[in-house]
Design a protein around this motif. Structure first.
Motif, PDB file in Angstrom:
ATOM      1  N   MET A   1      -0.485  -9.275  -4.583  1.00  0.00           N
ATOM      2  CA  MET A   1       0.526  -8.808  -4.823  1.00  0.00           C
ATOM      3  C   MET A   1       1.085  -8.064  -6.470  1.00  0.00           C
ATOM      4  SD  MET A   1       2.769  -5.479  -2.162  1.00  0.00           S
ATOM      5  CE  MET A   1       1.951  -6.267  -0.756  1.00  0.00           C
ATOM      6  N   SER A   2       0.732  -7.677  -7.023  1.00  0.00           N
ATOM      7  CA  SER A   2       1.465  -7.624  -8.451  1.00  0.00           C
ATOM      8  C   SER A   2       2.855  -7.672  -8.259  1.00  0.00           C
ATOM      9  CB  SER A   2       0.817  -6.434  -8.778  1.00  0.00           C
ATOM     10  OG  SER A   2       2.071  -6.686 -10.527  1.00  0.00           O
ATOM     11  N   ASP A   3       3.615  -7.658  -8.944  1.00  0.00           N
ATOM     12  CA  ASP A   3       5.560  -8.228  -9.075  1.00  0.00           C
ATOM     13  C   ASP A   3       5.497  -6.773  -9.685  1.00  0.00           C
ATOM     14  OD1 ASP A   3       5.596 -10.502  -7.900  1.00  0.00           O
ATOM     15  OD2 ASP A   3       5.466 -11.449  -9.603  1.00  0.00           O
ATOM     16  N   THR A   4       4.663  -5.776 -10.736  1.00  0.00           N
ATOM     17  CA  THR A   4       4.958  -4.717 -11.312  1.00  0.00           C
ATOM     18  C   THR A   4       5.378  -3.910 -10.778  1.00  0.00           C
ATOM     19  OG1 THR A   4       3.634  -6.014 -12.292  1.00  0.00           O
ATOM     20  CG2 THR A   4       4.189  -4.183 -13.648  1.00  0.00           C
ATOM     21  N   PRO A   5       5.619  -2.453 -10.603  1.00  0.00           N
ATOM     22  CA  PRO A   5       6.213  -1.770  -9.635  1.00  0.00           C
ATOM     23  C   PRO A   5       4.787  -0.678  -9.746  1.00  0.00           C
ATOM     24  CG  PRO A   5       8.135  -1.633 -11.177  1.00  0.00           C
ATOM     25  CD  PRO A   5       7.466  -2.516 -11.648  1.00  0.00           C
ATOM     26  N   ALA A   6       4.817  -0.500  -8.558  1.00  0.00           N
ATOM     27  CA  ALA A   6       3.339   0.447  -8.311  1.00  0.00           C
ATOM     28  C   ALA A   6       3.123   1.376  -9.253  1.00  0.00           C
ATOM     29  CB  ALA A   6       3.300   0.360  -7.187  1.00  0.00           C
ATOM     30  N   LEU A   7       2.424   2.115  -9.365  1.00  0.00           N
ATOM     31  CA  LEU A   7       1.999   3.574  -9.918  1.00  0.00           C
ATOM     32  C   LEU A   7       2.046   4.255  -9.041  1.00  0.00           C
ATOM     33  CD1 LEU A   7      -0.685   2.790 -13.016  1.00  0.00           C
ATOM     34  CD2 LEU A   7       1.229   3.938 -12.903  1.00  0.00           C
ATOM     35  N   TYR A   8       1.282   4.224  -8.067  1.00  0.00           N
ATOM     36  CA  TYR A   8       1.063   5.102  -6.769  1.00  0.00           C
ATOM     37  C   TYR A   8       0.950   3.863  -5.957  1.00  0.00           C
ATOM     38  CZ  TYR A   8      -1.913   8.252  -4.164  1.00  0.00           C
ATOM     39  OH  TYR A   8      -2.118   8.639  -3.387  1.00  0.00           O
ATOM     40  N   GLU A   9       1.135   4.330  -4.195  1.00  0.00           N
ATOM     41  CA  GLU A   9       0.992   3.603  -2.958  1.00  0.00           C
ATOM     42  C   GLU A   9       0.061   5.237  -2.549  1.00  0.00           C
ATOM     43  OE1 GLU A   9       3.404   1.332  -1.477  1.00  0.00           O
ATOM     44  OE2 GLU A   9       2.086   1.266   0.342  1.00  0.00           O
ATOM     45  N   GLY A  10      -0.497   4.698  -1.896  1.00  0.00           N
ATOM     46  CA  GLY A  10      -1.412   5.716  -1.190  1.00  0.00           C
ATOM     47  C   GLY A  10      -1.166   5.283   0.124  1.00  0.00           C
ATOM     48  N   LYS A  11      -2.102   5.722   1.158  1.00  0.00           N
ATOM     49  CA  LYS A  11      -1.870   4.917   2.894  1.00  0.00           C
ATOM     50  C   LYS A  11      -3.224   3.947   2.881  1.00  0.00           C
ATOM     51  CE  LYS A  11      -3.632   8.994   3.501  1.00  0.00           C
ATOM     52  NZ  LYS A  11      -4.360  10.736   4.130  1.00  0.00           N
ATOM     53  N   ALA A  12      -3.755   2.945   2.372  1.00  0.00           N
ATOM     54  CA  ALA A  12      -4.682   2.258   2.122  1.00  0.00           C
ATOM     55  C   ALA A  12      -4.417   1.501   1.193  1.00  0.00           C
ATOM     56  CB  ALA A  12      -6.233   2.926   2.564  1.00  0.00           C
ATOM     57  N   LYS A  13      -3.831   2.103   0.228  1.00  0.00           N
ATOM     58  CA  LYS A  13      -3.985   1.191  -0.935  1.00  0.00           C
ATOM     59  C   LYS A  13      -2.956   1.249  -1.493  1.00  0.00           C
ATOM     60  CE  LYS A  13      -8.767   2.786  -2.487  1.00  0.00           C
ATOM     61  NZ  LYS A  13      -8.502   3.925  -1.531  1.00  0.00           N
ATOM     62  N   ILE A  14      -2.696  -0.045  -2.757  1.00  0.00           N
ATOM     63  CA  ILE A  14      -1.434   0.344  -3.646  1.00  0.00           C
ATOM     64  C   ILE A  14      -2.683  -0.114  -5.213  1.00  0.00           C
ATOM     65  CG2 ILE A  14       0.667  -0.228  -4.562  1.00  0.00           C
ATOM     66  CD1 ILE A  14       0.717  -1.916  -1.827  1.00  0.00           C
ATOM     67  N   LEU A  15      -2.092   0.967  -6.170  1.00  0.00           N
ATOM     68  CA  LEU A  15      -2.440   1.092  -7.407  1.00  0.00           C
ATOM     69  C   LEU A  15      -1.211   0.453  -8.745  1.00  0.00           C
ATOM     70  CD1 LEU A  15      -5.190   2.056  -8.574  1.00  0.00           C
ATOM     71  CD2 LEU A  15      -4.037   4.326  -9.528  1.00  0.00           C
ATOM     72  N   TYR A  16      -1.742  -0.547  -9.152  1.00  0.00           N
ATOM     73  CA  TYR A  16      -0.480  -0.908 -10.268  1.00  0.00           C
ATOM     74  C   TYR A  16      -1.091  -1.079 -11.499  1.00  0.00           C
ATOM     75  CZ  TYR A  16       1.681  -3.527  -6.471  1.00  0.00           C
ATOM     76  OH  TYR A  16       1.608  -3.832  -4.776  1.00  0.00           O
ATOM     77  N   PRO A  17      -0.095  -0.604 -12.361  1.00  0.00           N
ATOM     78  CA  PRO A  17      -0.805  -0.887 -13.878  1.00  0.00           C
ATOM     79  C   PRO A  17      -0.988  -2.183 -14.156  1.00  0.00           C
ATOM     80  CG  PRO A  17       1.830  -0.835 -13.834  1.00  0.00           C
ATOM     81  CD  PRO A  17       1.440  -0.984 -12.018  1.00  0.00           C
ATOM     82  N   THR A  18      -1.788  -2.463 -15.093  1.00  0.00           N
ATOM     83  CA  THR A  18      -1.793  -4.068 -15.991  1.00  0.00           C
ATOM     84  C   THR A  18      -1.712  -3.596 -17.729  1.00  0.00           C
ATOM     85  OG1 THR A  18      -4.076  -3.557 -16.512  1.00  0.00           O
ATOM     86  CG2 THR A  18      -4.021  -4.443 -14.451  1.00  0.00           C
TER      87      THR A  18
END
Ligand code: TMP
Length: 241
Positions: free
Chosen positions: A1-18
Protein backbone atom coordinates in the motif's frame (compact mmCIF):
# COMPACT_ATOMS: atom_id res chain seq x y z
CA UNK A 1 0.00 0.00 0.00
CA UNK A 2 1.34 3.43 -0.92
CA UNK A 3 2.47 5.93 1.82
CA UNK A 4 0.92 8.78 -0.16
CA UNK A 5 -2.50 9.92 1.09
CA UNK A 6 -5.27 8.30 -0.92
CA UNK A 7 -7.21 10.27 -3.52
CA UNK A 8 -10.29 8.18 -2.86
CA UNK A 9 -11.22 5.08 -0.86
CA UNK A 10 -14.11 2.99 -2.10
CA UNK A 11 -15.65 -0.17 -0.65
CA UNK A 12 -13.26 -2.57 -2.39
CA UNK A 13 -10.40 -0.41 -3.69
CA UNK A 14 -8.21 2.57 -2.81
CA UNK A 15 -6.99 5.03 -5.43
CA UNK A 16 -3.60 6.73 -4.98
CA UNK A 17 -1.93 9.47 -7.00
CA UNK A 18 1.51 8.80 -8.55
CA UNK A 19 4.32 11.15 -9.63
CA UNK A 20 2.69 11.25 -13.04
CA UNK A 21 -0.64 13.16 -12.92
CA UNK A 22 -1.94 11.02 -15.80
CA UNK A 23 -1.36 7.77 -13.88
CA UNK A 24 -3.11 6.49 -10.74
CA UNK A 25 -2.50 3.43 -8.57
CA UNK A 26 -5.45 1.21 -7.61
CA UNK A 27 -5.04 -0.95 -4.49
CA UNK A 28 -7.44 -3.92 -4.30
CA UNK A 29 -8.66 -4.61 -0.73
CA UNK A 30 -9.98 -7.84 0.79
CA UNK A 31 -13.01 -5.94 2.16
CA UNK A 32 -16.33 -7.15 0.85
CA UNK A 33 -19.65 -5.35 1.10
CA UNK A 34 -23.12 -6.05 -0.19
CA UNK A 35 -26.53 -4.38 -0.23
CA UNK A 36 -24.92 -0.92 -0.37
CA UNK A 37 -22.55 -1.76 2.49
CA UNK A 38 -25.26 -2.93 4.91
CA UNK A 39 -23.41 -6.26 4.94
CA UNK A 40 -19.66 -6.15 5.51
CA UNK A 41 -16.95 -8.78 5.65
CA UNK A 42 -13.59 -9.95 4.40
CA UNK A 43 -12.79 -12.38 1.63
CA UNK A 44 -9.23 -13.59 2.25
CA UNK A 45 -6.90 -12.64 -0.65
CA UNK A 46 -9.81 -11.26 -2.69
CA UNK A 47 -7.74 -8.18 -3.53
CA UNK A 48 -4.98 -10.27 -5.09
CA UNK A 49 -7.41 -12.54 -6.93
CA UNK A 50 -9.56 -9.69 -8.29
CA UNK A 51 -6.50 -7.68 -9.33
CA UNK A 52 -5.18 -10.64 -11.33
CA UNK A 53 -8.56 -11.54 -12.88
CA UNK A 54 -9.13 -7.90 -13.87
CA UNK A 55 -5.65 -7.76 -15.39
CA UNK A 56 -6.28 -10.85 -17.56
CA UNK A 57 -9.71 -9.61 -18.68
CA UNK A 58 -8.65 -6.01 -19.37
CA UNK A 59 -5.73 -7.28 -21.48
CA UNK A 60 -8.08 -9.56 -23.41
CA UNK A 61 -10.57 -6.73 -24.00
CA UNK A 62 -7.78 -4.37 -25.13
CA UNK A 63 -6.48 -7.03 -27.56
CA UNK A 64 -9.96 -7.07 -29.09
CA UNK A 65 -9.80 -3.33 -29.71
CA UNK A 66 -11.60 -1.75 -26.73
CA UNK A 67 -9.43 0.70 -24.79
CA UNK A 68 -9.18 0.31 -21.03
CA UNK A 69 -7.50 2.32 -18.28
CA UNK A 70 -5.15 -0.60 -17.41
CA UNK A 71 -1.40 0.06 -17.64
CA UNK A 72 0.32 -2.67 -15.60
CA UNK A 73 0.29 -4.59 -12.33
CA UNK A 74 3.34 -3.56 -10.26
CA UNK A 75 2.42 -5.81 -7.31
CA UNK A 76 -0.16 -8.56 -6.68
CA UNK A 77 -2.80 -6.16 -5.30
CA UNK A 78 -1.93 -3.06 -7.27
CA UNK A 79 -2.78 -1.89 -10.75
CA UNK A 80 -1.46 1.23 -12.45
CA UNK A 81 -4.20 2.86 -14.49
CA UNK A 82 -4.65 5.90 -16.71
CA UNK A 83 -6.33 8.77 -14.85
CA UNK A 84 -9.91 9.22 -16.05
CA UNK A 85 -12.99 11.14 -15.07
CA UNK A 86 -15.40 8.38 -14.11
CA UNK A 87 -18.81 8.59 -15.83
CA UNK A 88 -21.28 8.30 -12.90
CA UNK A 89 -23.05 5.26 -14.35
CA UNK A 90 -22.92 1.56 -13.55
CA UNK A 91 -23.49 -0.18 -16.87
CA UNK A 92 -25.00 -3.61 -16.24
CA UNK A 93 -25.24 -6.23 -18.98
CA UNK A 94 -27.45 -9.28 -18.42
CA UNK A 95 -27.58 -12.52 -20.41
CA UNK A 96 -29.55 -14.61 -17.92
CA UNK A 97 -32.10 -13.39 -15.36
CA UNK A 98 -30.79 -13.14 -11.79
CA UNK A 99 -30.56 -10.68 -8.91
CA UNK A 100 -32.47 -7.41 -9.11
CA UNK A 101 -33.88 -8.23 -12.56
CA UNK A 102 -35.79 -11.18 -11.04
CA UNK A 103 -36.88 -9.14 -8.01
CA UNK A 104 -38.16 -6.25 -10.13
CA UNK A 105 -39.77 -8.15 -13.04
CA UNK A 106 -40.80 -11.53 -11.64
CA UNK A 107 -38.71 -13.36 -14.27
CA UNK A 108 -37.54 -16.74 -12.95
CA UNK A 109 -33.87 -16.98 -12.03
CA UNK A 110 -31.97 -18.67 -14.86
CA UNK A 111 -34.28 -17.47 -17.65
CA UNK A 112 -32.12 -17.00 -20.75
CA UNK A 113 -32.82 -13.53 -22.14
CA UNK A 114 -33.69 -13.33 -25.86
CA UNK A 115 -30.91 -10.76 -26.26
CA UNK A 116 -28.46 -9.15 -23.84
CA UNK A 117 -30.03 -6.40 -21.74
CA UNK A 118 -28.00 -3.23 -21.06
CA UNK A 119 -29.07 -1.13 -18.07
CA UNK A 120 -27.78 2.11 -16.57
CA UNK A 121 -27.69 2.69 -12.81
CA UNK A 122 -26.79 6.02 -11.25
CA UNK A 123 -23.47 5.61 -9.41
CA UNK A 124 -24.44 7.21 -6.11
CA UNK A 125 -24.12 5.23 -2.87
CA UNK A 126 -26.23 7.71 -0.88
CA UNK A 127 -29.15 7.02 -3.24
CA UNK A 128 -28.45 3.27 -3.43
CA UNK A 129 -27.36 3.30 -7.12
CA UNK A 130 -30.91 3.59 -8.58
CA UNK A 131 -31.85 2.15 -11.99
CA UNK A 132 -32.25 5.05 -14.45
CA UNK A 133 -34.49 5.50 -17.44
CA UNK A 134 -32.72 7.14 -20.39
CA UNK A 135 -34.83 10.28 -19.89
CA UNK A 136 -33.77 10.50 -16.23
CA UNK A 137 -30.14 9.90 -17.21
CA UNK A 138 -30.27 12.88 -19.60
CA UNK A 139 -32.24 14.96 -17.10
CA UNK A 140 -29.42 14.73 -14.54
CA UNK A 141 -26.70 15.08 -17.21
CA UNK A 142 -25.08 11.78 -16.22
CA UNK A 143 -23.94 11.35 -19.86
CA UNK A 144 -24.72 12.68 -23.32
CA UNK A 145 -26.71 10.76 -25.94
CA UNK A 146 -23.49 10.16 -27.91
CA UNK A 147 -21.78 8.80 -24.78
CA UNK A 148 -24.75 6.53 -23.99
CA UNK A 149 -24.64 5.13 -27.54
CA UNK A 150 -20.90 4.48 -27.21
CA UNK A 151 -21.30 2.87 -23.78
CA UNK A 152 -24.04 0.62 -25.09
CA UNK A 153 -21.94 -0.49 -28.09
CA UNK A 154 -18.85 -1.10 -25.94
CA UNK A 155 -20.85 -2.93 -23.26
CA UNK A 156 -22.37 -5.33 -25.82
CA UNK A 157 -19.00 -5.94 -27.48
CA UNK A 158 -17.41 -6.64 -24.06
CA UNK A 159 -20.31 -9.02 -23.35
CA UNK A 160 -19.51 -10.97 -26.54
CA UNK A 161 -15.78 -11.10 -25.68
CA UNK A 162 -16.33 -12.19 -22.07
CA UNK A 163 -19.14 -14.66 -22.82
CA UNK A 164 -16.88 -16.36 -25.33
CA UNK A 165 -13.85 -16.35 -23.02
CA UNK A 166 -15.68 -17.54 -19.90
CA UNK A 167 -17.39 -20.17 -22.06
CA UNK A 168 -13.93 -21.56 -22.89
CA UNK A 169 -13.28 -21.61 -19.12
CA UNK A 170 -16.45 -23.67 -18.49
CA UNK A 171 -18.16 -20.68 -16.87
CA UNK A 172 -21.48 -19.06 -17.84
CA UNK A 173 -21.45 -15.25 -17.74
CA UNK A 174 -24.87 -14.46 -16.26
CA UNK A 175 -24.49 -10.69 -15.84
CA UNK A 176 -21.89 -8.07 -14.97
CA UNK A 177 -21.31 -4.42 -14.18
CA UNK A 178 -18.92 -2.08 -15.99
CA UNK A 179 -17.71 1.44 -15.31
CA UNK A 180 -16.21 3.79 -17.86
CA UNK A 181 -14.18 6.99 -17.65
CA UNK A 182 -13.04 9.77 -19.95
CA UNK A 183 -9.30 10.42 -20.32
CA UNK A 184 -7.65 13.77 -20.91
CA UNK A 185 -7.96 13.40 -24.68
CA UNK A 186 -11.73 12.86 -24.36
CA UNK A 187 -11.60 9.14 -25.14
CA UNK A 188 -13.96 6.76 -23.29
CA UNK A 189 -11.98 3.99 -21.54
CA UNK A 190 -13.23 0.91 -19.71
CA UNK A 191 -12.31 1.46 -16.04
CA UNK A 192 -12.74 -0.02 -12.53
CA UNK A 193 -12.58 -3.83 -12.43
CA UNK A 194 -14.12 -7.01 -13.83
CA UNK A 195 -14.05 -9.74 -11.19
CA UNK A 196 -16.29 -12.11 -9.22
CA UNK A 197 -17.28 -8.98 -7.22
CA UNK A 198 -18.80 -7.37 -10.31
CA UNK A 199 -20.04 -10.38 -12.31
CA UNK A 200 -22.37 -13.33 -11.81
CA UNK A 201 -20.51 -16.44 -12.90
CA UNK A 202 -21.98 -19.93 -12.88
CA UNK A 203 -20.16 -23.23 -13.44
CA UNK A 204 -21.46 -24.31 -16.84
CA UNK A 205 -21.61 -28.05 -16.11
CA UNK A 206 -23.20 -27.78 -12.65
CA UNK A 207 -27.00 -27.68 -12.43
CA UNK A 208 -27.24 -27.29 -8.64
CA UNK A 209 -28.33 -23.66 -8.16
CA UNK A 210 -26.04 -23.13 -5.14
CA UNK A 211 -23.01 -25.24 -6.08
CA UNK A 212 -22.74 -23.53 -9.49
CA UNK A 213 -22.24 -20.00 -8.04
CA UNK A 214 -18.64 -18.73 -8.33
CA UNK A 215 -19.18 -15.02 -7.53
CA UNK A 216 -20.07 -12.53 -4.82
CA UNK A 217 -23.56 -14.01 -4.47
CA UNK A 218 -21.83 -16.61 -2.24
CA UNK A 219 -20.97 -13.76 0.14
CA UNK A 220 -24.26 -11.85 -0.33
CA UNK A 221 -26.33 -14.96 0.45
CA UNK A 222 -23.97 -16.54 3.04
CA UNK A 223 -23.46 -19.64 0.90
CA UNK A 224 -19.92 -20.37 2.19
CA UNK A 225 -16.84 -21.39 0.14
CA UNK A 226 -16.43 -17.79 -1.04
CA UNK A 227 -12.60 -17.83 -1.25
CA UNK A 228 -12.70 -21.19 -2.98
CA UNK A 229 -15.11 -19.88 -5.64
CA UNK A 230 -13.01 -16.77 -6.36
CA UNK A 231 -9.87 -18.92 -6.58
CA UNK A 232 -11.61 -21.29 -9.01
CA UNK A 233 -12.47 -18.38 -11.29
CA UNK A 234 -8.85 -17.20 -11.18
CA UNK A 235 -7.47 -20.70 -11.90
CA UNK A 236 -9.74 -21.10 -14.92
CA UNK A 237 -9.07 -17.57 -16.24
CA UNK A 238 -5.31 -18.09 -15.79
CA UNK A 239 -5.22 -21.40 -17.59
CA UNK A 240 -7.16 -20.03 -20.58
CA UNK A 241 -5.25 -16.70 -20.90
P1 TMP B 1 -28.06 -6.82 -9.62
O1 TMP B 1 -28.77 -8.01 -10.16
O2 TMP B 1 -27.96 -6.80 -8.12
O3 TMP B 1 -28.62 -5.53 -10.16
O4 TMP B 1 -26.55 -6.90 -10.14
C1 TMP B 1 -26.25 -6.99 -11.51
C2 TMP B 1 -24.75 -7.20 -11.69
O5 TMP B 1 -24.02 -6.06 -11.26
C3 TMP B 1 -24.17 -8.37 -10.89
O6 TMP B 1 -23.24 -9.06 -11.72
C4 TMP B 1 -23.47 -7.76 -9.74
C5 TMP B 1 -23.07 -6.40 -10.26
N1 TMP B 1 -23.13 -5.37 -9.24
C6 TMP B 1 -21.99 -4.66 -8.90
O7 TMP B 1 -20.90 -4.90 -9.44
N2 TMP B 1 -22.08 -3.69 -7.97
C7 TMP B 1 -23.25 -3.36 -7.36
O8 TMP B 1 -23.26 -2.46 -6.52
C8 TMP B 1 -24.42 -4.10 -7.72
C9 TMP B 1 -25.74 -3.82 -7.05
C10 TMP B 1 -24.31 -5.09 -8.66
Amino acid sequence: MSDTPALYEGKAKILYPTEDPDVLLTYFKDDATAFNAQKKGTIVDKGIINCEITTHLFKLIAQKGISTHYIDRPSPREMRVKAVQIIPLEVVVRNIAAGSLCKQTGLAIGTVLPQPLVEFYYKDDAMGDPLLTLDRLYLINAATAAEVAELQTKALEIDRILTDFFGQCGITLVDFKLEFGIDKSGQILLADEISPDSCRLWLADESDPVKRILDKDRFRQDLGQVENAYQQVLDRVRSHS
